[in-house]
Design an enzyme around this catalytic site. Structure first.
Site, PDB file in Angstrom:
ATOM      1  N   HIS A   1       0.815  -1.225   0.000  1.00  0.00           N
ATOM      2  CA  HIS A   1       0.000   0.000   0.000  1.00  0.00           C
ATOM      3  C   HIS A   1       0.848   1.275   0.000  1.00  0.00           C
ATOM      4  O   HIS A   1       0.317   2.364  -0.264  1.00  0.00           O
ATOM      5  CB  HIS A   1      -0.934   0.031   1.208  1.00  0.00           C
TER       6      HIS A   1
ATOM      7  N   ASP B   1      -2.781 -10.588  -2.552  1.00  0.00           N
ATOM      8  CA  ASP B   1      -3.345 -10.101  -1.285  1.00  0.00           C
ATOM      9  C   ASP B   1      -4.809  -9.732  -1.510  1.00  0.00           C
ATOM     10  O   ASP B   1      -5.214  -9.368  -2.613  1.00  0.00           O
ATOM     11  CB  ASP B   1      -2.556  -8.860  -0.843  1.00  0.00           C
TER      12      ASP B   1
ATOM     13  N   HIS C   1      -6.301  -7.204  -0.538  1.00  0.00           N
ATOM     14  CA  HIS C   1      -6.414  -5.759  -0.773  1.00  0.00           C
ATOM     15  C   HIS C   1      -5.622  -5.377  -2.020  1.00  0.00           C
ATOM     16  O   HIS C   1      -4.524  -5.902  -2.238  1.00  0.00           O
ATOM     17  CB  HIS C   1      -5.880  -4.983   0.435  1.00  0.00           C
TER      18      HIS C   1
ATOM     19  N   ASP D   1      -4.452 -12.858   3.160  1.00  0.00           N
ATOM     20  CA  ASP D   1      -5.690 -12.414   3.818  1.00  0.00           C
ATOM     21  C   ASP D   1      -6.941 -12.645   2.976  1.00  0.00           C
ATOM     22  O   ASP D   1      -8.042 -12.275   3.397  1.00  0.00           O
ATOM     23  CB  ASP D   1      -5.591 -10.948   4.276  1.00  0.00           C
TER      24      ASP D   1
HETATM   25 ZN   LIG Z   1      -4.110  -7.196   2.663  1.00  0.00          ZN
END
Ligand SMILES: [Zn+2]
Length: 291
Positions: free
Chosen positions: A111, A147, A149, A228
């Site tokens: 991120h 991931d 996200h 995740d």
């Molecule tokens: Zn994540």
């Protein structure tokens, strides 16, 4: 990230414990992560940003960089070594000292943008590794990010750089609410709706991500390995299993062996259900090792 936070030190213990319990640990070579240098970080981060992170580093207590992202007295050191791990792994596979490497690091990185910390991430570990490979003479690199996200930081750093492609899946809508409008033609993003599982993941990989990797013919493959999207994870709503992570890793190994001399550098991103994280990372490492 502060007390009672899912991005906690127990995550690395869960992976280490499971690697030992599985019997796989004895087949691995371990390296200590060096700290990334300023020069290595500045390939993807603004010098003013690095200086701001250093200035924000608290002598005690917690300093919040944004509502999700905090530093304690040790975070800066950890972040430098997390990025440095990916640099060392890149050097090891480039020199042929190993074919594949997994960096069990915290904090995660995908991120983090060129000049912004977010989503538990300070430095973009995988981006620092990719930039190191490019600086070492690699002409084509690839990043796969599975991931749950979207890896907004990595995408923002490499969008439009035709030496790099980034492919991946993520849950949408979900933090950071990006990825559905890719920032460049070198981004191959497949958003998955809440509840999607292995079937949807494998279809996205088979139909979009793996063909894009095949076409790019990367000389080195980087993995933003977040676990995740596992069905036990508390932070999201996908339904992946250990078998899905083993499968995708095997597919990536095939591509790396065809185009990249087998070179893969994988780095831990998310994964917050400790048991599922340990099992998933172990299956990932087993597949990376070709076992
Ligand atoms: Zn994540």
């Amino acid at each position: 990230m502060g007390p009672h936070h899912p991005e906690c030190a127990g995550r690395l213990d869960a992976i280490a414990d499971r690697l030992i319990a599985s019997g796989l640990d004895g087949y691995l070579r371990h390296h200590d992560a060096p700290a990334a240098t300023h020069k290595q970080l500045e390939r993807v981060h603004a010098p003013e940003y690095i200086a701001a992170i250093e200035a924000a580093s608290p002598e005690e207590g917690i300093c919040y960089l944004d509502p999700d992202t905090a530093m304690n007295a040790h975070s800066l050191t950890a972040a430098r070594h997390a990025a440095g791990a990916v640099v060392l792994a890149t050097d090891l596979v480039m020199r042929g000292e190993c074919d594949t490497a997994f960096c069990a690091v915290r904090p995660p990185g995908h991120h983090a943008e060129r000049a912004r910390a977010m989503g538990f991430c300070l430095f973009n570990n995988v981006a620092v590794g990719v930039a190191h490979a490019l600086a070492s003479g690699v002409e084509r690199a690839a990043v796969i990010d599975f991931d749950v996200h979207h890896g907004n930081g990595t995408e923002a750093i490499f969008a439009g750089d035709e030496r790099v492609i980034m492919v991946g899946t993520f849950e949408y809508p979900l933090y950071p609410y990006t990825g559905v409008d890719p920032l460049g033609p070198n981004m191959f993003n497949v958003p998955l709706g809440a509840g999607s599982g292995g079937e949807e993941f494998r279809a996205a990989m088979t139909n979009v991500c793996l063909p894009a990797l095949e076409a790019h013919q990367p000389e080195i493959v980087f993995i933003s390995a977040g676990f995740d999207a596992h069905r036990e994870d508390p932070l999201a709503n996908l339904q992946f299993t250990e078998a899905d992570y083993a499968w995708v890793t095997g597919e990536l190994l095939d591509i790396a062996q065809r185009h990249a001399g087998g070179r893969i550098v994988s780095s831990l991103e998310g994964g917050y259900a400790l048991s599922a994280l340990g099992r998933s990372a172990t299956e990932h490492v087993r597949a990376l090792a070709g076992l």
